[in-house]
Design a protein around this motif. Structure first.
Motif, PDB file in Angstrom:
ATOM      1  N   ARG A   5       0.868  -1.255   0.022  1.00 16.14           N
ATOM      2  CA  ARG A   5      -0.044   0.243  -0.007  1.00 16.14           C
ATOM      3  C   ARG A   5       0.795   1.225  -0.147  1.00 16.14           C
ATOM      4  O   ARG A   5       1.897   1.349   0.854  1.00 16.14           O
ATOM      5  CB  ARG A   5      -0.849  -0.173   1.017  1.00 16.14           C
ATOM      6  N   PRO A   6       0.503   2.075  -0.845  1.00 20.29           N
ATOM      7  CA  PRO A   6       1.325   3.494  -0.907  1.00 20.29           C
ATOM      8  C   PRO A   6       1.308   4.094   0.296  1.00 20.29           C
ATOM      9  O   PRO A   6       0.285   4.312   1.014  1.00 20.29           O
ATOM     10  CB  PRO A   6       0.778   4.112  -2.353  1.00 20.29           C
ATOM     11  N   ASP A  10       4.506   8.668  -0.641  1.00 21.74           N
ATOM     12  CA  ASP A  10       4.338   8.076  -2.031  1.00 21.74           C
ATOM     13  C   ASP A  10       3.082   8.640  -2.775  1.00 21.74           C
ATOM     14  O   ASP A  10       3.331   8.928  -3.994  1.00 21.74           O
ATOM     15  CB  ASP A  10       4.347   6.571  -2.067  1.00 21.74           C
ATOM     16  N   ARG A  11       2.114   8.896  -2.115  1.00 24.67           N
ATOM     17  CA  ARG A  11       0.931   9.364  -2.683  1.00 24.67           C
ATOM     18  C   ARG A  11       1.187  10.923  -3.186  1.00 24.67           C
ATOM     19  O   ARG A  11       0.854  11.370  -4.330  1.00 24.67           O
ATOM     20  CB  ARG A  11      -0.300   9.110  -1.784  1.00 24.67           C
ATOM     21  N   ASN A  12       1.804  11.684  -2.276  1.00 29.03           N
ATOM     22  CA  ASN A  12       2.221  13.104  -2.345  1.00 29.03           C
ATOM     23  C   ASN A  12       3.057  13.180  -3.799  1.00 29.03           C
ATOM     24  O   ASN A  12       2.767  14.105  -4.361  1.00 29.03           O
ATOM     25  CB  ASN A  12       2.693  13.831  -1.019  1.00 29.03           C
ATOM     26  N   ARG A  15       1.230  12.508  -6.844  1.00 27.63           N
ATOM     27  CA  ARG A  15       0.421  13.659  -7.200  1.00 27.63           C
ATOM     28  C   ARG A  15       1.069  14.942  -7.607  1.00 27.63           C
ATOM     29  O   ARG A  15       0.877  15.418  -8.645  1.00 27.63           O
ATOM     30  CB  ARG A  15      -0.405  14.210  -5.825  1.00 27.63           C
TER      31      ARG A  15
END
Length: 196
Positions: A5-6, A10-12, A15
């Motif tokens: 799961r990120p 990682d998600r930032n 994005r």
């Protein structure tokens, strides 16, 4: 918590990359690739120029940010094709999975940018060569000898490049129709039989 799961970081990061790419693509279309500076891209994306360079060391990396991922995924899709699937169908299915022709945002805009920019065309040729190599490997696995694999891969990639060019020349025709015309011509070739 699952390991794959990120993380928030990682998600930032993903994005920020997506925002930089979107801002750059808009500017490339509006004013041209060569005329667009990294500073302009950073301003449009709401980040500092150093952030752009952290994600994309060279400006053309923004255009080809998915190169390695696309080539790797194309090879995976070819390898995952059921053994009984006809060879050409397996190749076309893999390509369609990558192209996402049903995506409404896939309108050929970046193809027009590539078509105008010699600097980008050189890097695009490397992308095509990497896909060609993946097709050769797949055809060799289907029993084609080295010469036949190279020739068939060349025919396939050439037909796909011509279909891509037609997207620019005949924009009123849906891209899927150009692809279907290319595949129709390729069906007349002697493709390796699938493994049963």
């Amino acid at each position: 918590m699952p390991e794959d799961r990120p993380t928030l970081r990682d998600r930032n990061r993903a994005r920020a990359r997506a925002e930089i790419v979107a801002a750059a693509q808009t500017l490339f279309v509006e004013q041209g690739y060569a005329e667009t500076s990294v500073e302009q891209i950073a301003e449009a994306a709401g980040v500092a120029p150093r952030t752009v360079f952290r994600h994309f060391p060279r400006k053309d990396d923004i255009v080809f940010h998915r190169h390695a991922e696309q080539v790797g995924r194309f090879a995976e899709l070819l390898n995952e094709a059921p053994a009984a699937t006809p060879t050409l169908d397996a190749m076309v299915d893999a390509l369609l999975a990558l192209l996402r022709l049903d995506d409404p945002t896939s309108d050929g805009t970046m193809l027009r940018v590539l078509d105008r920019e010699p600097e980008l065309q050189r890097r695009d040729a490397a992308l095509v060569a990497d896909h060609h190599a993946a097709v050769v490997t797949f055809l060799r696995g289907r029993g084609a000898d080295a010469q036949r694999a190279e020739l068939l891969a060349g025919a396939f990639m050439g037909a796909m490049s011509a279909a891509r060019r037609l997207v620019l020349l005949q924009p009123d025709v849906p891209p899927r129709e150009h692809l279907a015309a290319a595949v129709s011509l390729l069906r007349g070739l002697d493709w390796p039989a699938p493994s049963l």
